[in-house]
Motif scaffolding. Structure first.
Motif, PDB file in Angstrom:
ATOM      1  N   CYS A   1      -5.611   2.274   0.472  1.00 26.64           N
ATOM      2  CA  CYS A   1      -4.918   3.490   0.401  1.00 26.64           C
ATOM      3  C   CYS A   1      -6.153   4.579   1.614  1.00 26.64           C
ATOM      4  O   CYS A   1      -5.485   5.453   2.566  1.00 26.64           O
ATOM      5  CB  CYS A   1      -5.130   4.380  -0.664  1.00 26.64           C
ATOM      6  N   GLU A   2      -7.690   4.461   1.003  1.00 27.16           N
ATOM      7  CA  GLU A   2      -8.681   5.478   2.393  1.00 27.16           C
ATOM      8  C   GLU A   2      -8.630   4.994   3.082  1.00 27.16           C
ATOM      9  O   GLU A   2      -9.136   5.425   4.373  1.00 27.16           O
ATOM     10  CB  GLU A   2      -9.944   5.009   1.585  1.00 27.16           C
ATOM     11  N   ALA A   3      -8.744   3.563   3.881  1.00 29.70           N
ATOM     12  CA  ALA A   3      -8.297   3.162   5.335  1.00 29.70           C
ATOM     13  C   ALA A   3      -6.457   3.445   6.294  1.00 29.70           C
ATOM     14  O   ALA A   3      -6.603   3.751   7.227  1.00 29.70           O
ATOM     15  CB  ALA A   3      -8.313   1.953   4.902  1.00 29.70           C
ATOM     16  N   LEU A   4      -5.731   4.415   5.258  1.00 27.98           N
ATOM     17  CA  LEU A   4      -4.169   4.138   5.208  1.00 27.98           C
ATOM     18  C   LEU A   4      -4.557   5.230   5.726  1.00 27.98           C
ATOM     19  O   LEU A   4      -3.788   6.622   6.943  1.00 27.98           O
ATOM     20  CB  LEU A   4      -3.319   4.466   5.063  1.00 27.98           C
ATOM     21  N   LEU A   5      -5.266   7.415   4.920  1.00 28.08           N
ATOM     22  CA  LEU A   5      -5.495   8.106   4.817  1.00 28.08           C
ATOM     23  C   LEU A   5      -6.580   8.340   4.574  1.00 28.08           C
ATOM     24  O   LEU A   5      -7.044   8.638   3.455  1.00 28.08           O
ATOM     25  CB  LEU A   5      -4.504   8.831   3.680  1.00 28.08           C
ATOM     26  N   PRO A   6      -7.745   8.164   5.682  1.00 24.10           N
ATOM     27  CA  PRO A   6      -8.659   8.363   4.965  1.00 24.10           C
ATOM     28  C   PRO A   6      -9.558   9.710   4.301  1.00 24.10           C
ATOM     29  O   PRO A   6     -10.852  10.015   3.661  1.00 24.10           O
ATOM     30  CB  PRO A   6      -9.777   8.773   6.606  1.00 24.10           C
ATOM     31  N   SER A   7      -8.434  10.972   4.267  1.00 24.52           N
ATOM     32  CA  SER A   7      -9.521  12.076   3.611  1.00 24.52           C
ATOM     33  C   SER A   7      -9.334  11.580   1.860  1.00 24.52           C
ATOM     34  O   SER A   7      -9.274  12.672   1.648  1.00 24.52           O
ATOM     35  CB  SER A   7      -8.081  13.064   4.214  1.00 24.52           C
TER      36      SER A   7
ATOM     37  N   THR B   1       1.023  -0.989   0.155  1.00 20.68           N
ATOM     38  CA  THR B   1       0.810  -0.294  -0.001  1.00 20.68           C
ATOM     39  C   THR B   1       0.742   1.317   0.052  1.00 20.68           C
ATOM     40  O   THR B   1       1.600   1.432   0.994  1.00 20.68           O
ATOM     41  CB  THR B   1      -0.800  -0.282   1.243  1.00 20.68           C
ATOM     42  N   TYR B   2       0.688   2.269  -0.987  1.00 21.85           N
ATOM     43  CA  TYR B   2       1.172   3.453  -1.288  1.00 21.85           C
ATOM     44  C   TYR B   2       0.601   4.671  -1.718  1.00 21.85           C
ATOM     45  O   TYR B   2      -0.178   3.990  -2.112  1.00 21.85           O
ATOM     46  CB  TYR B   2       2.650   3.043  -1.838  1.00 21.85           C
ATOM     47  N   ILE B   3       0.804   5.707  -1.184  1.00 22.47           N
ATOM     48  CA  ILE B   3       0.043   7.066  -1.252  1.00 22.47           C
ATOM     49  C   ILE B   3       1.270   8.277  -1.385  1.00 22.47           C
ATOM     50  O   ILE B   3       2.546   8.224  -1.108  1.00 22.47           O
ATOM     51  CB  ILE B   3      -1.011   7.118  -0.123  1.00 22.47           C
ATOM     52  N   ILE B   4       1.165   8.320  -2.671  1.00 25.38           N
ATOM     53  CA  ILE B   4       2.508   9.479  -2.719  1.00 25.38           C
ATOM     54  C   ILE B   4       2.723  10.117  -4.215  1.00 25.38           C
ATOM     55  O   ILE B   4       2.292  10.437  -5.158  1.00 25.38           O
ATOM     56  CB  ILE B   4       4.277   8.233  -3.895  1.00 25.38           C
ATOM     57  N   PRO B   5       2.375  11.478  -3.159  1.00 27.00           N
ATOM     58  CA  PRO B   5       1.970  12.458  -4.219  1.00 27.00           C
ATOM     59  C   PRO B   5       2.882  13.687  -5.311  1.00 27.00           C
ATOM     60  O   PRO B   5       3.962  12.854  -4.979  1.00 27.00           O
ATOM     61  CB  PRO B   5       2.388  13.824  -2.708  1.00 27.00           C
ATOM     62  N   GLY B   6       2.589  13.899  -6.661  1.00 28.58           N
ATOM     63  CA  GLY B   6       3.344  14.056  -7.667  1.00 28.58           C
ATOM     64  C   GLY B   6       3.566  15.636  -7.612  1.00 28.58           C
ATOM     65  O   GLY B   6       2.068  15.950  -7.231  1.00 28.58           O
ATOM     66  N   PHE B   7       3.608  16.163  -9.238  1.00 28.89           N
ATOM     67  CA  PHE B   7       3.853  16.885  -9.715  1.00 28.89           C
ATOM     68  C   PHE B   7       1.997  17.507 -10.185  1.00 28.89           C
ATOM     69  O   PHE B   7       1.668  18.674 -10.469  1.00 28.89           O
ATOM     70  CB  PHE B   7       4.485  17.387 -10.375  1.00 28.89           C
ATOM     71  N   GLN B   8       1.506  15.959 -10.842  1.00 32.05           N
ATOM     72  CA  GLN B   8      -0.043  15.602 -11.757  1.00 32.05           C
ATOM     73  C   GLN B   8      -0.769  15.146 -10.681  1.00 32.05           C
ATOM     74  O   GLN B   8      -1.274  14.772 -11.411  1.00 32.05           O
ATOM     75  CB  GLN B   8       0.486  15.826 -12.424  1.00 32.05           C
ATOM     76  N   GLY B   9      -0.956  15.229  -9.192  1.00 34.71           N
ATOM     77  CA  GLY B   9      -1.418  14.569  -8.741  1.00 34.71           C
ATOM     78  C   GLY B   9      -1.461  13.472  -7.716  1.00 34.71           C
ATOM     79  O   GLY B   9       0.184  13.546  -7.622  1.00 34.71           O
ATOM     80  N   VAL B  10      -1.816  12.933  -6.858  1.00 39.51           N
ATOM     81  CA  VAL B  10      -1.890  11.652  -5.588  1.00 39.51           C
ATOM     82  C   VAL B  10      -1.809  10.225  -6.604  1.00 39.51           C
ATOM     83  O   VAL B  10      -2.641   9.851  -6.910  1.00 39.51           O
ATOM     84  CB  VAL B  10      -2.112  11.653  -4.506  1.00 39.51           C
ATOM     85  N   THR B  11      -0.133   9.183  -6.171  1.00 34.41           N
ATOM     86  CA  THR B  11      -0.054   7.888  -7.043  1.00 34.41           C
ATOM     87  C   THR B  11      -1.004   7.354  -5.415  1.00 34.41           C
ATOM     88  O   THR B  11      -0.170   7.154  -4.727  1.00 34.41           O
ATOM     89  CB  THR B  11       0.988   7.985  -7.708  1.00 34.41           C
ATOM     90  N   LEU B  12      -1.971   6.146  -6.127  1.00 37.06           N
ATOM     91  CA  LEU B  12      -1.931   5.339  -4.956  1.00 37.06           C
ATOM     92  C   LEU B  12      -2.094   4.283  -5.564  1.00 37.06           C
ATOM     93  O   LEU B  12      -2.259   3.359  -6.582  1.00 37.06           O
ATOM     94  CB  LEU B  12      -3.782   5.803  -5.000  1.00 37.06           C
ATOM     95  N   GLY B  13      -1.561   3.053  -4.500  1.00 40.00           N
ATOM     96  CA  GLY B  13      -1.265   1.702  -5.075  1.00 40.00           C
ATOM     97  C   GLY B  13      -0.859   0.997  -3.914  1.00 40.00           C
ATOM     98  O   GLY B  13      -1.261   0.699  -2.772  1.00 40.00           O
ATOM     99  N   GLY B  14      -0.645  -0.255  -4.520  1.00 42.18           N
ATOM    100  CA  GLY B  14      -0.274  -1.268  -5.540  1.00 42.18           C
ATOM    101  C   GLY B  14      -0.394  -2.433  -5.471  1.00 42.18           C
ATOM    102  O   GLY B  14      -0.890  -2.888  -5.123  1.00 42.18           O
TER     103      GLY B  14
END
Length: 361
Positions: free
Chosen positions: A284-290, A248-261
């Motif tokens: 991902c939503e369980a890890l970061l409910p926002s 499980t990963y949540i990675i913000p970037g320049f063009q959005g946030v990548t959810l995986g994987g």
């Protein structure tokens, strides 16, 4: 370029940049096969280190059609990533970090999609999951999470680490790198290639950066696809990366946030799976409910070219009328963006060695 019926090369289109050679005489012709992050980074390194070389990239897929485009691009090599020796592997990783960090501090950083990013990795299962022997002494910050930090995200997290690293957004980096290559006098040829030997006589050295394509091109049975699927969402409030159990990963970037994987070993499916999508969103939503309700920008699938070890080596390939010098640089798995600059530097060193072999090859 040789004709199709003789050499199995199908030229489609060529682009050239303005020559910036100065008074140097072009004495070498080098072809980089493959235009993902590894191929582009290797081509730029060749131009930087060998200014009297004429560098051409030959590929049939570019930018958004490459596996690199799917990657979130966070510098965090897996602990199983492996070159021929541990010493070489560590050198690749440290060289790669230094390269991205230097680029991050230039005026090109935003256009190239490179920036610094901090994040957490949590686990409720095993303390080894939150450690990384490759980068704990490479990154500017890699430390154990405090008890308070373990409560940042919902879940029964027993172990955690905080780290500061770099993210490279390939949807920005690849066009930037292409433009740099052309500005430096490089050339891009769009073509389908079925045999590296078709390039013999046209180039002094060929650098094979074809990723999973090397499975067919080199008949390499060690190369295996590991399918990955990600969701890009619009969530500008997410400013840090988060990793957790079950890939499980949540990675913000320049063009959005990548959810995986996901990691589907030996899977060749490039179709988006609704089951994977649902599982990724749920974790991902369980890890970061926002993230609940964050609009989807796109969903993507990539086939990571996994090989153990990553192949960066010289091969002298016999042909019907001589020997073709080849330097292979492929098999990075899910760590192509992370390690591309490191293996590129190593590959350029091998190119120089290959050119010192018998000039009559």
């Amino acid at each position: 370029m040789a004709e199709k019926e003789e050499h199995n090369v199908v030229p489609v289109e060529a682009r050239s940049g303005k020559a910036v050679i100065g008074k140097s005489l072009v004495t070498m012709k080098i072809c980089v096969v493959g235009a993902g992050v590894v191929g582009l980074t290797t081509a730029l390194e060749l131009q930087r280190e060998m200014r009297n070389a004429n560098v051409t990239i030959l590929a049939d897929r570019f930018e958004q059609d490459t596996c690199s485009d799917v990657a979130a691009g966070l510098f965090r090599p897996g602990t199983s990533f492996s070159g021929p020796t541990e010493e070489i592997t560590r050198k690749w990783i440290s060289d790669a970090y230094d390269h991205w960090n230097e680029l991050r501090q230039t005026e090109h950083a935003a256009q190239a999609g490179v920036c610094q990013l901090s994040g957490y990795i949590f686990s409720s299962r095993d303390p080894a999951i939150v450690r990384n022997h490759y980068i704990e002494k490479v990154l500017p910050m890699y430390r154990a999470a405090t008890e308070q930090e373990l409560r940042i995200c919902p879940g029964d997290w027993k172990y955690g680490s905080f780290f500061t690293t770099i993210v490279t957004e390939c949807r920005l980096y690849q066009p930037w790198a292409t433009e740099r290559l052309l500005d430096n006098g490089g050339r891009i040829v769009t073509a389908a290639l079925s045999d590296l030997r078709a390039l013999h006589g046209n180039y002094d050295v060929v650098v094979n950066c074809t990723g999973l394509g090397a499975k067919r091109l080199c008949n390499d049975h060690k190369l295996v696809p590991i399918r990955g699927q990600v969701i890009k969402v619009r969530a500008p409030w997410v400013k840090m990366a988060f990793y957790a159990d079950f890939d499980t990963y949540i990675i913000p970037g320049f063009q959005g946030v990548t959810l995986g994987g996901c990691r589907n070993f030996d899977s060749y499916s490039t179709e988006v799976s609704r089951h994977d999508s649902a599982a990724i969103r749920e974790r991902c939503e369980a890890l970061l409910p926002s993230l609940k309700g964050a609009p989807v920008v796109r969903e993507s699938v990539g086939l990571r070219p996994h090989r153990d070890p990553v192949r960066v080596e010289i091969e002298l390939l016999p042909t019907s009328n001589g020997t073709l010098r080849v330097v292979h640089n492929y098999g990075h798995g899910g760590y192509g963006v992370t390690t591309a600059p490191g293996t590129a530097k190593y590959a350029v060193k091998l190119v120089k060695e290959a050119l010192q072999t018998n000039s009559k090859l």
